[in-house]
Design an enzyme around this catalytic site. Structure first.
Site, PDB file in Angstrom:
ATOM      1  N   HIS A  19      66.921 -24.329 -98.027  1.00 51.27           N
ATOM      2  CA  HIS A  19      66.248 -25.573 -98.415  1.00 51.27           C
ATOM      3  C   HIS A  19      65.188 -25.354 -99.484  1.00 51.27           C
ATOM      4  CE1 HIS A  19      67.604 -27.211 -94.273  1.00 51.27           C
ATOM      5  NE2 HIS A  19      68.528 -27.384 -95.196  1.00 51.27           N
ATOM      6  N   HIS A  42      79.234 -29.545 -96.271  1.00 50.89           N
ATOM      7  CA  HIS A  42      79.162 -29.361 -94.818  1.00 50.89           C
ATOM      8  C   HIS A  42      77.783 -29.855 -94.366  1.00 50.89           C
ATOM      9  CE1 HIS A  42      82.325 -26.615 -96.137  1.00 50.89           C
ATOM     10  NE2 HIS A  42      82.808 -26.647 -94.913  1.00 50.89           N
ATOM     11  N   SER A 104      70.065 -30.476 -94.935  1.00 43.59           N
ATOM     12  CA  SER A 104      70.200 -30.560 -96.395  1.00 43.59           C
ATOM     13  C   SER A 104      70.519 -31.965 -96.901  1.00 43.59           C
ATOM     14  CB  SER A 104      71.245 -29.554 -96.885  1.00 43.59           C
ATOM     15  OG  SER A 104      72.465 -29.706 -96.194  1.00 43.59           O
ATOM     16  N   GLU A 122      81.238 -34.321 -93.644  1.00 41.83           N
ATOM     17  CA  GLU A 122      81.024 -33.681 -92.349  1.00 41.83           C
ATOM     18  C   GLU A 122      82.233 -33.956 -91.470  1.00 41.83           C
ATOM     19  OE1 GLU A 122      80.243 -31.572 -89.340  1.00 41.83           O
ATOM     20  OE2 GLU A 122      78.928 -31.465 -91.097  1.00 41.83           O
ATOM     21  N   ASP A 147      87.241 -32.842 -94.523  1.00 45.60           N
ATOM     22  CA  ASP A 147      87.086 -31.441 -94.903  1.00 45.60           C
ATOM     23  C   ASP A 147      86.320 -31.379 -96.222  1.00 45.60           C
ATOM     24  OD1 ASP A 147      87.517 -28.908 -96.131  1.00 45.60           O
ATOM     25  OD2 ASP A 147      89.334 -28.608 -94.959  1.00 45.60           O
ATOM     26  N   GLY A 148      85.154 -30.764 -96.199  1.00 44.81           N
ATOM     27  CA  GLY A 148      84.311 -30.732 -97.386  1.00 44.81           C
ATOM     28  C   GLY A 148      84.886 -29.922 -98.530  1.00 44.81           C
ATOM     29  N   ASP A 168      77.932 -25.071 -97.674  1.00 45.25           N
ATOM     30  CA  ASP A 168      77.238 -24.443 -96.548  1.00 45.25           C
ATOM     31  C   ASP A 168      78.132 -24.444 -95.308  1.00 45.25           C
ATOM     32  OD1 ASP A 168      75.375 -23.555 -94.704  1.00 45.25           O
ATOM     33  OD2 ASP A 168      74.380 -25.490 -94.518  1.00 45.25           O
TER      34      ASP A 168
END
Length: 283
Positions: A19, A42, A104, A122, A147-148, A168
């Site tokens: 972050h 994600h 995030s 997500e 699915d990211g 991530d």
């Protein structure tokens, strides 16, 4: 394979690094009036209680944000201010703001201006529901339960032609280490001017060494690596360090991290703390 929940790790030392760099990049993007896009592959739930059963199980936040609450270092103020600003006055259970930690996507939302937008992915059904509820009233953000990795490629190139992509994944599946490299290469071909920030855990150093070599061999220019850890690598189980690989980093990022990471690692872990700050590929 949807067992990973970030609530168990919120506010830990890995979040601090991730972050901190995220905030630096978003502030950099704000320096121009031109719109930017923020893509989070994600996203997680977006906001976490540090008094939840999950967070208190291992209390990982105690060696992360817990040690920075009263830190007055100038280099940390943008990050700490962003964390504080992204907390609501209280959540539904009435917890004080100081007991909440943003994920995030919440931090990303904080830096969006009227002309900017965000796309959040997500897959976990419960975390998606929480994230969708958290962002429901903000039209600048689009939240998808998908699915990211696939969603990112489909979203590129963005109309803004500038922005931050945060990748991530939980690395629950070992093939994720290969998949992140493949995804980054494909994404960079579609959106070469974007800033990419890839988070990774250091559990087995050999996997990270391979990841670095694959990125070096990809032909992508301007790649920097930053690591922060509570102890040196070990053969035992568990994450000792975590890292961020940044493609097209802000020109100020490396110098700032070079000065900050040695002090930050010692502040969080004493003499056991470790760090890295390296350039994997130049211009």
């Amino acid at each position: 394979m949807l067992s990973y929940r970030h609530a168990f790790h919120a506010g830990n030392f890995a979040d601090v690094l991730k972050h901190l760099i995220q905030v630096e990049i978003l502030q950099y993007l704000q320096q121009k009036e031109k719109p930017f896009v923020y893509i989070d592959t994600h996203s997680g739930a977006g906001l976490y209680s540090l008094q939840s059963a999950e967070a208190e199980k291992n209390a990982e936040f105690e060696t992360g944000i817990g040690r920075l609450q009263n830190c007055d270092w100038p280099e940390l103020q943008s990050y700490l201010h962003a964390v504080a600003s992204s907390r609501p006055d209280h959540d539904q259970s009435g917890l004080a703001a100081s007991q909440l930690y943003p994920g995030s996507p919440r931090l990303g939302q904080l830096f969006l201006r009227e002309q900017d937008r965000a796309q959040l992915f997500e897959l976990h059904p419960q975390d998606f529901r929480l994230l969708d509820e958290l962002m429901a009233t903000d039209r600048r953000l689009r939240v998808e339960q998908s699915d990211g990795f696939k969603g990112l490629i489909a979203a590129l190139p963005p109309r803004e032609r500038r922005g931050l992509v945060l990748i991530d994944p939980p690395y629950e599946i070992k093939s994720d280490y290969e998949l992140v490299v493949d995804t980054l290469i494909k994404a960079h071909r579609r959106f070469a001017t974007g800033i990419y920030a890839l988070w990774y855990p250091v559990v087995e150093r050999s996997r990270i060494n391979k990841l670095e070599q694959q990125l070096k061999a990809s032909g992508i220019a301007r790649i920097q690596l930053f690591e922060l850890g509570l102890s040196a690598d070990t053969e035992g189980r568990g994450m000792t360090s975590s890292g961020m690989i940044v493609i097209n980093p802000p020109w100020t990022l490396k110098d700032k991290m070079q000065n900050l990471l040695p002090r930050l690692s010692q502040h969080l872990a004493g003499e056991q703390g470790v760090w890295r700050c390296e350039e994997l590929a130049g211009e």
